[in-house]
Design a protein around this motif. Structure first.
Motif, PDB file in Angstrom:
ATOM      1  N   GLU A 122      36.287  39.570  46.702  1.00 49.72           N
ATOM      2  CA  GLU A 122      36.765  40.852  47.214  1.00 49.72           C
ATOM      3  C   GLU A 122      35.931  41.356  48.388  1.00 49.72           C
ATOM      4  O   GLU A 122      36.470  41.882  49.360  1.00 49.72           O
ATOM      5  CB  GLU A 122      36.767  41.874  46.085  1.00 49.72           C
ATOM      6  N   ARG A 126      37.393  42.207  52.171  1.00 49.73           N
ATOM      7  CA  ARG A 126      37.242  43.518  52.815  1.00 49.73           C
ATOM      8  C   ARG A 126      36.453  43.424  54.115  1.00 49.73           C
ATOM      9  O   ARG A 126      36.704  44.189  55.062  1.00 49.73           O
ATOM     10  CB  ARG A 126      36.574  44.488  51.839  1.00 49.73           C
ATOM     11  N   ALA A 129      38.922  42.395  56.667  1.00 53.14           N
ATOM     12  CA  ALA A 129      39.771  43.541  56.989  1.00 53.14           C
ATOM     13  C   ALA A 129      39.059  44.470  57.965  1.00 53.14           C
ATOM     14  O   ALA A 129      39.669  44.995  58.905  1.00 53.14           O
ATOM     15  CB  ALA A 129      40.151  44.292  55.716  1.00 53.14           C
ATOM     16  N   ASN A 141      46.975  40.716  53.666  1.00 55.71           N
ATOM     17  CA  ASN A 141      46.213  40.096  52.590  1.00 55.71           C
ATOM     18  C   ASN A 141      47.167  39.503  51.563  1.00 55.71           C
ATOM     19  O   ASN A 141      47.804  40.232  50.802  1.00 55.71           O
ATOM     20  CB  ASN A 141      45.310  41.126  51.908  1.00 55.71           C
ATOM     21  N   VAL A 147      42.443  45.050  48.614  1.00 62.08           N
ATOM     22  CA  VAL A 147      42.109  45.562  49.950  1.00 62.08           C
ATOM     23  C   VAL A 147      43.023  46.744  50.257  1.00 62.08           C
ATOM     24  O   VAL A 147      42.570  47.875  50.408  1.00 62.08           O
ATOM     25  CB  VAL A 147      42.254  44.468  51.030  1.00 62.08           C
ATOM     26  N   GLU A 150      42.770  49.821  48.081  1.00 65.51           N
ATOM     27  CA  GLU A 150      41.604  50.673  48.209  1.00 65.51           C
ATOM     28  C   GLU A 150      41.958  51.837  49.153  1.00 65.51           C
ATOM     29  O   GLU A 150      42.136  51.636  50.357  1.00 65.51           O
ATOM     30  CB  GLU A 150      40.426  49.870  48.762  1.00 65.51           C
ATOM     31  N   ILE A 153      40.086  52.284  52.571  1.00 63.11           N
ATOM     32  CA  ILE A 153      40.404  51.290  53.599  1.00 63.11           C
ATOM     33  C   ILE A 153      41.768  51.578  54.200  1.00 63.11           C
ATOM     34  O   ILE A 153      41.948  51.564  55.420  1.00 63.11           O
ATOM     35  CB  ILE A 153      40.358  49.867  53.002  1.00 63.11           C
ATOM     36  N   ASP A 167      48.674  44.030  48.350  1.00 66.03           N
ATOM     37  CA  ASP A 167      47.886  42.834  48.153  1.00 66.03           C
ATOM     38  C   ASP A 167      48.691  41.829  47.348  1.00 66.03           C
ATOM     39  O   ASP A 167      49.518  42.194  46.517  1.00 66.03           O
ATOM     40  CB  ASP A 167      46.614  43.162  47.380  1.00 66.03           C
TER      41      ASP A 167
END
Length: 313
Positions: A122, A126, A129, A141, A147, A150, A153, A167
């Motif tokens: 993970e 990220r 990203a 993703n 990702v 979240e 983000i 995701d």
């Protein structure tokens, strides 16, 4: 004529091999077998140019992309006898925070970054990203790592006007799609679910990795089952090398019909796992490129049906 979408790929495994070879078949023959949307966002199936590729394997770094997709441990079958050189040399991926600037610069020629590295990392997902965001490239993703789920983000991508899709793709005709559809059919026809299970076996390197780092994948599979997840048992993923790029799934459903009478269903599904992924990936990339060109940042609603774990609304 619309400009082709420029794509950077992270991970040069079976999914990318299937994607690259499938696009080559389409360009050579015009075949639309296995294609749901010939044109999406103004982009055709072959209107994608891979302009950068990243991997960690010594067998792939430094090679032309069209050579690297056939390098071990990739085991997706050859759809074409030979691919001409792509002109894209596979570069070393992120090895630490100090390489963020280098990777960001290498992303700058791309409109879309496709993250297809092994699941279960993970922090790495990220980090890529973040590099895509800094480069102003949309991020897709297709792994189970969280990702897009979240909120922090996603908020940053939305504020910057850069799309973030994820995701975990829902394969064209994979276990999650089939199982979810059967459970929904059960409900629609008025039957009561008693219990259910699914077993997934595969022979790709990604399956081997998921056996060791499968927590995020198991969560994502449960997400794909919506409200029925509590009544469905999902067996740990099994790695069987002799299956190659095939995935074999077994689904069982036990239910009750009118008057409490029993209904039982056992199903076996066998597919080339990377092929099912590539058939969805080609749409996710085009959705991301189209949204970027329209100036739409953050979540791309049209992608939800193609994902196991889209961000919560």
């Amino acid at each position: 004529m619309i400009e082709r979408a420029r794509v950077a790929v992270v991970g040069v495994g079976n999914n990318i091999s299937a994607l690259v070879q499938g696009m080559a078949v389409h360009r050579a023959t015009g075949s639309l077998v296995g294609v749901r949307r010939p044109v999406l966002g103004g982009l055709g199936v072959a209107d994608l140019d891979i302009v950068a590729a990243f991997a960690m394997s010594a067998e792939k770094v430094g090679k032309d992309l069209h050579e690297a997709v056939f390098a071990a441990p990739n085991n997706f079958p050859r759809l074409v006898e030979k691919l001409p050189p792509s002109g894209v040399t596979v570069r070393r991926g992120l090895t630490g925070p100090d390489e963020m600037e280098r990777v960001t610069e290498e992303f700058c020629g791309a409109e879309v970054v496709l993250y297809a590295a092994p699941s279960g990392r993970e922090a790495t997902a990220r980090a890529y990203a973040e590099a895509a965001l800094r480069a102003g490239a949309a991020f897709v993703n297709i792994t189970a790592d969280a990702v897009a789920r979240e909120p922090g983000i996603m908020a940053r991508f939305a504020e910057a006007g850069v799309p973030l899709i994820g995701d975990d793709l829902a394969s064209q005709f994979g276990t999650s799609v089939v199982h979810h559809s059967l459970l929904r059919l059960l409900e629609e026809r008025g039957l009561t679910l008693t219990d259910s299970y699914q077993v997934n076996l595969g022979g790709t390197e990604d399956f081997r990795n998921l056996v060791e780092h499968g927590e995020s994948k198991m969560r994502s599979k449960r997400n794909a089952l919506d409200g029925a997840a509590d009544q469905v048992a999902i067996a740990p993923l099994g790695y069987l090398p002799h299956l190659g790029s095939h995935k074999v799934a077994h689904i069982n459903i036990e239910a009750q019909g009118w008057g409490g009478t029993s209904v039982s269903l056992d199903l076996k599904l066998k597919v080339h796992d990377p092929s099912g992924g590539a058939g969805v990936t080609v749409d996710l990339i085009r959705l991301a490129a189209h949204a970027l060109r329209e100036g739409r940042g953050g979540h791309v609603t049209e992608a939800e049906a193609l994902l196991k774990s889209p961000p919560p609304r």
